[in-house]
Design a protein around this motif. Structure first.
Motif, PDB file in Angstrom:
ATOM      1  N   PHE B 147    -101.442 -25.307 -13.816  1.00 45.13           N
ATOM      2  CA  PHE B 147    -100.206 -26.088 -13.970  1.00 45.13           C
ATOM      3  C   PHE B 147    -100.182 -26.934 -15.237  1.00 45.13           C
ATOM      4  N   GLY B 148    -101.363 -27.191 -15.831  1.00 44.01           N
ATOM      5  CA  GLY B 148    -101.408 -27.974 -17.059  1.00 44.01           C
ATOM      6  C   GLY B 148    -101.678 -29.447 -16.800  1.00 44.01           C
ATOM      7  N   THR B 149    -101.881 -30.180 -17.884  1.00 43.19           N
ATOM      8  CA  THR B 149    -102.143 -31.620 -17.794  1.00 43.19           C
ATOM      9  C   THR B 149    -101.342 -32.338 -18.882  1.00 43.19           C
ATOM     10  N   PRO B 150    -101.093 -33.653 -18.712  1.00 44.00           N
ATOM     11  CA  PRO B 150    -100.354 -34.389 -19.744  1.00 44.00           C
ATOM     12  C   PRO B 150    -101.089 -34.366 -21.091  1.00 44.00           C
ATOM     13  N   GLU B 151    -102.428 -34.304 -21.072  1.00 46.63           N
ATOM     14  CA  GLU B 151    -103.182 -34.302 -22.328  1.00 46.63           C
ATOM     15  C   GLU B 151    -103.043 -32.966 -23.053  1.00 46.63           C
ATOM     16  N   LYS B 152    -103.213 -31.869 -22.280  1.00 48.69           N
ATOM     17  CA  LYS B 152    -103.192 -30.549 -22.912  1.00 48.69           C
ATOM     18  C   LYS B 152    -101.781 -30.020 -23.148  1.00 48.69           C
ATOM     19  N   ASN B 153    -100.856 -30.427 -22.305  1.00 50.42           N
ATOM     20  CA  ASN B 153     -99.493 -29.891 -22.388  1.00 50.42           C
ATOM     21  C   ASN B 153     -98.477 -31.022 -22.486  1.00 50.42           C
ATOM     22  N   PRO B 154     -98.617 -31.852 -23.526  1.00 49.86           N
ATOM     23  CA  PRO B 154     -97.796 -33.063 -23.608  1.00 49.86           C
ATOM     24  C   PRO B 154     -96.293 -32.772 -23.767  1.00 49.86           C
ATOM     25  N   GLU B 155     -95.954 -31.544 -24.176  1.00 46.88           N
ATOM     26  CA  GLU B 155     -94.525 -31.240 -24.361  1.00 46.88           C
ATOM     27  C   GLU B 155     -93.750 -31.392 -23.056  1.00 46.88           C
ATOM     28  N   VAL B 156     -94.369 -30.988 -21.932  1.00 52.04           N
ATOM     29  CA  VAL B 156     -93.601 -30.953 -20.678  1.00 52.04           C
ATOM     30  C   VAL B 156     -94.291 -31.564 -19.454  1.00 52.04           C
ATOM     31  N   VAL B 157     -95.626 -31.722 -19.485  1.00 50.18           N
ATOM     32  CA  VAL B 157     -96.288 -32.264 -18.295  1.00 50.18           C
ATOM     33  C   VAL B 157     -96.331 -33.781 -18.407  1.00 50.18           C
ATOM     34  N   LYS B 158     -95.723 -34.453 -17.415  1.00 50.18           N
ATOM     35  CA  LYS B 158     -95.593 -35.903 -17.515  1.00 50.18           C
ATOM     36  C   LYS B 158     -96.716 -36.658 -16.812  1.00 50.18           C
ATOM     37  N   VAL B 159     -97.107 -36.184 -15.645  1.00 46.45           N
ATOM     38  CA  VAL B 159     -98.191 -36.851 -14.906  1.00 46.45           C
ATOM     39  C   VAL B 159     -99.145 -35.791 -14.347  1.00 46.45           C
ATOM     40  N   SER B 346     -98.298 -25.224 -26.243  1.00 43.35           N
ATOM     41  CA  SER B 346     -99.550 -25.476 -25.521  1.00 43.35           C
ATOM     42  C   SER B 346     -99.747 -24.508 -24.353  1.00 43.35           C
ATOM     43  N   PHE B 347     -98.679 -23.888 -23.887  1.00 45.85           N
ATOM     44  CA  PHE B 347     -98.817 -22.877 -22.833  1.00 45.85           C
ATOM     45  C   PHE B 347     -98.863 -21.463 -23.412  1.00 45.85           C
ATOM     46  N   GLY B 348     -98.969 -21.367 -24.739  1.00 48.06           N
ATOM     47  CA  GLY B 348     -99.074 -20.036 -25.347  1.00 48.06           C
ATOM     48  C   GLY B 348     -97.750 -19.486 -25.835  1.00 48.06           C
ATOM     49  N   PHE B 349     -96.736 -20.341 -25.923  1.00 50.61           N
ATOM     50  CA  PHE B 349     -95.418 -19.870 -26.360  1.00 50.61           C
ATOM     51  C   PHE B 349     -94.938 -20.647 -27.574  1.00 50.61           C
ATOM     52  N   GLU B 350     -95.270 -20.088 -28.743  1.00 48.89           N
ATOM     53  CA  GLU B 350     -94.801 -20.663 -30.007  1.00 48.89           C
ATOM     54  C   GLU B 350     -93.306 -20.433 -30.140  1.00 48.89           C
ATOM     55  N   ALA B 351     -92.813 -19.454 -29.403  1.00 49.52           N
ATOM     56  CA  ALA B 351     -91.389 -19.095 -29.395  1.00 49.52           C
ATOM     57  C   ALA B 351     -91.009 -18.844 -27.937  1.00 49.52           C
ATOM     58  N   PRO B 352     -89.715 -18.721 -27.618  1.00 48.92           N
ATOM     59  CA  PRO B 352     -89.341 -18.438 -26.227  1.00 48.92           C
ATOM     60  C   PRO B 352     -89.960 -17.124 -25.729  1.00 48.92           C
TER      61      PRO B 352
END
Ligand SMILES: [Zn+2]
Lengths: 134, 461
Positions: B147-159, B346-352
């Motif tokens: 699911f990701g973390t705020p540190e690794k995926n700051p674009e969308v993971v809030k908590v 950060s999730f592997g999508f530089e583009a849509p």
């Protein structure tokens, strides 16, 4: 941001507040299809309500939702009695009615009376489904 | 001039539809002969409550919904999915698909790489797992990385994710031993009523679209009995297409373990069907379907599995709304739309996801919100209507509250016929929503029954 608690006003509840100052506070939603009273509460009181009930949560509009029907009934009873729409109503319910509300809410989680409406028209429609099993 | 008409259905994700269902009983018997042990599928439990059943993943793999995935992932494949959201073949895939088993059960079975394991469901032979690799996972780590973390995926993971998140709990509750390998269904389950008439695996869905002459189809993801706002969304989103609006609107419900307070799946699929039976969308433009999957509520990550499923079904467009497949406030409410409009590096999508290597042909239709506006006199689109204070926004929890209080929702919220479908299942289950009793019973009943099939002699105890 303040939080809100909405209480739906049906015919019976409308009758109970007829002639009081509350009557003009009733707002209509969905183009008049539903009516409600709204109490504004501070954030911490809103959170206190949420903490009482496992399913309760704030929705996207800041409304406290998914509280038991018993809680809404208690809120309305206190509104009608105190004739006001203030945070004090919510505080009163939390202080004095909570035990009874939780007792009734526990029953609500298991069973809710089925509305007494005629559904034969949809059962008829379902007899000829367009989609059929393979 | 470029051709603007869409003349064919999109290809399956990965190029070829997976079909791993053996329909010939003689072949099934032969395959069972090669199995060295039998294992009864068990639900994944979180605090004693069922939150997942791997049978649903086996169904979705073998019937091609998850193409090109063919089974439980190897360690290298799992690592690739968690790190890049890509299979080893390079195709986008968002979630670990794993067959997990406890250490105790693993020792009892005495199987290893190269062995075939017969999986039983509801007491009958169901599928075979060709074990290719056995390895261990740390379930909590898999959950966090999924699911990701705020540190690794700051674009969308809030908590950070925690135990209030159902999907996170599913991965945390996995057993530590993974048996990796291909699944093959050898005893085709019978879908139960009412699900059987909504069962459109990718191959059948594509045949149905071709029969109906559809080449432009839009998908509506659902976990709800549709209110008039959903209906407005479906109808308006379907104006996308090529030189005319979409030929077909396909509702695809996610059916599986659910949360307390959701509507029962039976009411969800029949509620959507009622939209065409009662004439609000013509049935020749509307198809109600479902996929077996225990929803992970992964918002942008979940939107990727939706794209996999629906492109495999032959669908060209996908509606993505605010808070898509979300639960709580872990992700930005627009996370899915961010992914499908500019990507999430950060999730592997530089583009849509439709513009990356190994990505999708399915196109997003990122939609804001519909609400009821008495001044516009319509179910208005939020980018059009500016009547603040006049319009009423839809809220699923508000509507559940009405039903809970015994107030019949007005036709501005629910079509009366659709509400009566809710009442029909309320009569049957004694409750309008999923409660503890329903959730427990449904996980025993499941969505399928299995025909009796004799075990080969060497596997009988
Ligand atoms: Zn308007």
């Amino acid at each position: 941001m303040a939080k809100f608690l909405g209480v739906i006003i049906d015919e019976k509840r409308m009758a109970a507040i007829k002639g009081t100052p509350l009557e003009e506070k009733v707002e209509s939603i969905f183009g008049g299809a539903l009516r409600r009273l709204v109490i504004e509460v501070p954030d911490d009181l809103g959170q206190k309500v949420i903490d009482q009930f496992t399913k309760a949560r704030f929705d996207a509009r800041g409304f406290i939702e998914e509280t038991p029907a018993a809680f809404k009934r208690a809120i309305f009873k206190r509104i009608a009695e105190m004739k006001e729409l203030s945070a004090a109503v919510v505080e009163k319910v939390l202080a004095e009615d909570l035990e009874k509300v939780k007792e009734e809410a526990a029953k609500e989680d298991k069973e809710l009376p089925v509305p007494d409406i005629d559904i034969s028209d949809v059962l008829e429609l379902q007899k000829n489904p367009v989609q059929k099993p393979a | 001039m470029p051709e603007v008409r869409i003349k064919t259905l999109p290809p399956p994700h990965g190029g070829k539809l997976v079909d791993r269902v053996v329909r010939d009983p003689e072949m099934a018997r032969k395959l069972m002969q090669k199995c060295s042990a039998v294992y009864d599928i068990k639900p994944t439990l979180f605090k004693g409550n069922p939150v997942r059943n791997v049978y649903r993943e086996i169904m979705s793999v073998c019937y091609g919904f998850f193409s090109p995935v063919e089974g439980s992932m190897t360690k290298a494949e799992l690592e690739s999915v968690l790190e890049k959201r890509r299979l080893l073949s390079g195709w986008v895939f968002p979630y670990p698909i794993l067959f997990d088993i406890s250490e105790e059960d693993f020792k009892k079975l005495g199987v290893g790489a190269g062995d075939w394991l017969l999986l039983r469901l509801k007491g009958e032979p169901f599928a075979i797992l060709e074990i290719e690799e056995v390895y261990e996972i740390v379930p909590g780590d898999v959950a966090v990385r999924t699911f990701g973390t705020p540190e690794k995926n700051p674009e969308v993971v809030k908590v950070p994710f925690d135990q209030k998140h159902t999907g996170y709990n599913i991965y945390c509750s996995l057993n530590p031993i993974i048996l990796a390998g291909k699944y093959t269904i050898i005893n085709e389950p019978k879908l139960r009523e009412p699900f059987n008439r909504f069962w459109y695996p990718p191959k059948r869905a594509r045949e149905e679209f071709e029969k109906r002459g559809w080449t432009t189809v839009i998908a509506h993801q659902t976990r709800n009995v549709p209110h008039t706002g959903h209906e407005a969304l479906m109808k308006n989103a379907a104006y996308i297409g090529d030189v005319k609006p979409c030929d077909g609107i396909v509702v695809n419900a996610i059916v599986g373990a659910k949360r307390i307070g959701d509507f029962p799946d039976e009411a969800i699929v029949e509620g959507h069907e009622m939209v065409h039976l009662a004439g609000y969308i013509k049935p020749d433009r509307h198809l109600v379907t479902f996929t077996l999957w225990d929803m992970r509520y992964g918002n942008p990550i979940e939107s990727l599995i939706h794209a996999v499923i629906r492109q495999n079904m032959g669908i060209s467009f996908h509606m993505f709304g605010r808070d898509h497949a979300a639960l709580g406030e872990y992700y930005d409410i627009f996370a899915t739309q961010i992914l499908w409009s500019k990507g999430i590096p950060s999730f592997g999508f530089e583009a849509p996801p439709y513009a990356v290597d190994g990505g999708f042909y399915i196109r997003p239709q990122n939609i804001e919100e519909f609400w009821f506006c008495p001044k516009c006199k319509e179910f208005a689109y939020s980018a059009n209507c500016s009547h603040k204070g006049i319009y009423s926004r839809y809220s699923g929890s508000f509507i559940r509250g009405l039903i809970n209080e015994g107030v019949m929702p007005p036709p501005e919220i629910y079509r009366p016929e659709v509400y009566k479908v809710v009442v029909k299942w309320w009569q049957k289950f004694g409750y309008p929503f999923n409660n503890e009793k329903y959730l427990k019973e449904r996980e025993e009943r499941l969505e399928v029954d299995l025909p009796h099939m004799e075990l080969p002699a060497h596997l009988k105890k």
